[in-house]
Design an enzyme around this catalytic site. Structure first.
Site, PDB file in Angstrom:
ATOM      1  N   HIS A  25       0.886  -1.168   0.000  1.00 56.28           N
ATOM      2  CA  HIS A  25       0.000   0.000   0.000  1.00 56.28           C
ATOM      3  C   HIS A  25       0.925   1.220   0.000  1.00 56.28           C
ATOM      4  O   HIS A  25       1.985   1.189   0.623  1.00 56.28           O
ATOM      5  CB  HIS A  25      -0.820   0.119   1.285  1.00 56.28           C
ATOM      6  CG  HIS A  25      -1.787  -0.977   1.569  1.00 56.28           C
ATOM      7  ND1 HIS A  25      -1.451  -2.105   2.249  1.00 56.28           N
ATOM      8  CD2 HIS A  25      -3.115  -1.079   1.305  1.00 56.28           C
ATOM      9  CE1 HIS A  25      -2.517  -2.868   2.386  1.00 56.28           C
ATOM     10  NE2 HIS A  25      -3.543  -2.290   1.820  1.00 56.28           N
ATOM     11  N   ASP A  36       2.081   1.999   3.437  1.00 56.85           N
ATOM     12  CA  ASP A  36       3.000   1.074   4.137  1.00 56.85           C
ATOM     13  C   ASP A  36       4.425   1.510   3.906  1.00 56.85           C
ATOM     14  O   ASP A  36       5.265   1.422   4.783  1.00 56.85           O
ATOM     15  CB  ASP A  36       2.981  -0.370   3.582  1.00 56.85           C
ATOM     16  CG  ASP A  36       1.625  -0.953   3.410  1.00 56.85           C
ATOM     17  OD1 ASP A  36       0.734  -0.597   4.190  1.00 56.85           O
ATOM     18  OD2 ASP A  36       1.462  -1.784   2.490  1.00 56.85           O
TER      19      ASP A  36
END
Ligand code: XLS
Ligand code: NI
Ligand code: NI
Length: 437
Positions: free
Chosen positions: A100, A103
C-alpha cells in the site's frame, strides 16, 4: 548490512529435510506440467503485515522484536525499511512483493508532502528492485487508515473525501506504473456501511462505480498495462462491505459496465468470512474468466474475523491449485501472502518460518493438484456426470433449439426422466485423500 544475520538464503532441501529453514516442496526451477514452480506460483511478500505489522491487538501494543526500527515513522526510517524488506525477500527467494502507498512511506502535512514522501521512498524501492530482480506484483492505495476515511473513501458522504481518494489513487497508479507493477488492487477498505439509518446505499454504490470508471480512464490515459483487481470482503471494518464476495462483485462489475476492465483478487479469509470456501470463490471467479490473483492466508474456525494466518493446510492449497491449473495459471496475478505472524511469534526469524511454510504448502498443493489432473480422476467423473447434455435433448437445450413445447413433447413421449445416478461424494473425497496422503 545484514538485518537477518542468522538466516542464509533459503534453499530447497527435499521432502525429507528436517531443516526448518529450508523448503521441502518449493523448488523454484522444478517443472510441474508446463511451467516451473516459480512461474506457477508467482509468490509475493506483502509489505504491510511483514514489514509494518508489530503484533498490536485491541488488548495490547505491538511486541514484535524488529531491531532495525527506530520507533519513528520518518522518511529516513521508511527508506531503511526498504533495505530490510529486500534482504528478507531476497533470502526467502520470493519473486514479487505488494504494497500500500502508506506502508512504504509516511503521510506528510498535506497531499503535496505526502506525495513527495512516496516518491522519495519509491526511488529506493526502484533501486532495490534493480539490485535484486524482485518485482512488484501489485500496488494499492490505503484508503482506510487515515481518520478522513471514517465514512469510507469513494463511498463517503463527504464529497471532499471522494476527491482526496481520487487524488491518492491517481498518484498510487503512477508509482505502481513506474515500478513496473503487474497489477493494481482495490480493496474496499471502509467502503460499506455500519447502519442503514444514516446511509444512502444507492448513492454510495453509484459513487463506488464512478470511482472505478475514473480509475479505468486514468489507467488508459497514462498507459498503465497492469491488470485492475477488486478484492472482495464481506465485513470488517464495516458491518457490510459493498464488495461482499465474488458473485456480488461480478454482478456489480456487470451492472456498472466495468466487467471488461477489472478482475478479482480473491482472499481465503475473506471467502470464509462470507460463508464460502476459498474453492467456491475461486471456481466462481474462474468460471467467468475473472480470477486474476489470490491473497493467500487462512482464518481460524474459532474466530470470526480476518485473522490473516499463513496457509498450511494441504487440502486448501490443493483445492486452490486445482482451480488455478484448471484455468491455465494466474499470471499476471500471483499468490500474495496477505498473512501475518501471530503476536506470540515475535522474533524476526518467525517471518521466515511463516513464509517458508506458506510457500511449501502451496508447492505441495501444486504437485498434488497436478497429479490429480494427470490421472483425470475428478475431471473424468465430472465429464461423465454431465454427459446427458452432450447429445439428445440436453444438447438441444444448451444450443437453444428446444422450447418448452419441445420439452413437453419429449417428456410426454418418454413418460419420465431417465434414472438419476449417485453423485459419489464420499468416494471422491476418499480419492482426494489418496493423493494428499
Ligand atoms: C484486508 C485486505 C487488505 C488488502 C489490501 O482485509 O485483505 O490487506 O489485501 O488492501
Ligand atoms: Ni484481508
Ligand atoms: Ni488482502
Amino acid at each position: 548490512m545484514a538485518y537477518f544475520p542468522e538466516v542464509e538464503k533459503i534453499r530447497y532441501d527435499g521432502p525429507d529435510s528436517t531443516n526448518p529453514l529450508a523448503f521441502r516442496h518449493y523448488n523454484a526451477e522444478e517443472k510441474v506440467e508446463d511451467k516451473t514452480m516459480r512461474e506457477h506460483l508467482r509468490f509475493a511478500v506483502c509489505y504491510w503485515h511483514t514489514f509494518r505489522g508489530m503484533g498490536g491487538d485491541p488488548f495490547g501494543p505491538g511486541c514484535a522484536v524488529r531491531p532495525w526500527e527506530d520507533g519513528t515513522d520518518s522518511v529516513e526510517m521508511a527508506k531503511k525499511r526498504v533495505r530490510v524488506a529486500f534482504e528478507f525477500i531476497e533470502k526467502l527467494g520470493a519473486p514479487y512483493y505488494c504494497f500500500h502507498d502508506r506502508d512504504v512511506a509516511p503521510e506528510g502535512k498535506g497531499l503535496k508532502e505526502t506525495n513527495a514522501n512516496l516518491d522519495a521512498v519509491a526511488a529506493v524501492l526502484e533501486e532495490e528492485m534493480q539490485r535484486t530482480g524482485i518485482k512488484l506484483l501489485w500496488g494499492t492505495a490505503n484508503l482506510f487508515s487515515n481518520p478522513r476515511f471514517v465514512h469510507g473513501a469513494s463511498t463517503s458522504c463527504n464529497a471532499d473525501v471522494f476527491a482526496y481518494a481520487g487524488a491518492q489513487v491517481k498518484k498510487c497508479l503512477e508509482v505502481t506504473k513506474e515500478l513496473g507493477g503487474e497489477n493494481y488492487v482495490f480493496w474496499g477498505g471502509r467502503e460499506g456501511y455500519s447502519n442503514l439509518y444514516n446511509t444512502d446505499l444507492k448513492r454510495e454504490l453509484d459513487h463506488l462505480a464512478k470511482f472505478f470508471h475514473l480509475a479505468v480512464d486514468y489507467k488508459k490515459k497514462i498507459g498503465f498495462q497492469g491488470q485492475f483487481l477488486i478484492e472482495p470482503k464481506p465485513k470488517e471494518p464495516t458491518v457490510h462491505q459493498y464488495d461482499y464476495d465474488v458473485a456480488n462483485v461480478v454482478a456489480f462489475l456487470r451492472g456498472y459496465g466495468l466487467i471488461d476492465h477489472i478482475k478479482l483478487n480473491v482472499e481465503t479469509n475473506h471467502a470464509t468470512l462470507a460463508g464460502h470456501t476459498m474453492m467456491h470463490e475461486l471456481a466462481y471467479a474462474s468460471a467467468y474468466g475473472l480470477l486474476g490473483s489470490i491473497d493467500a492466508n487462512r482464518g481460524d474456525l474459532l474466530l470470526g474475523w480476518d485473522t490473516d494466518q499463513f496457509p498450511t493446510d494441504l487440502y486448501l492449497t490443493t483445492q486452490c491449485m486445482l482451480v488455478i491449473l484448471g484455468q491455465g495459471g494466474l499470471a499476471p496475478g500471483g499468490v500474495n501472502f496477505d498473512a501475518k505472524v501471530r503476536r506470540e511469534s515475535f522474533e524476526p526469524v518467525d517471518l521466515f518460518h511463516a513464509h517458508i511454510g506458506g510457500m511449501d504448502a502451496f508447492a505441495a498443493g501444486l504437485k498434488i493438484a497436478a497429479k490429480i489432473r494427470a490421472d483425470g480422476v475428478l475431471k473424468d467423473f465430472v465429464k461423465q456426470r454431465y454427459s446427458s447434455w452432450d447429445s439428445g435433448i440436453g444438447q438441444q437445450i444448451e444450443s437453444g433449439s428446444a422450447k418448452f413445447e419441445d420439452l413437453e413433447k419429449y417428456m410426454l413421449d418418454k413418460g419420465d426422466a431417465a434414472k438419476n445416478v449417485s453423485g459419489r461424494q464420499e468416494m471422491l473425497e476418499n480419492i482426494f485423500n489418496r493423493y494428499i496422503r
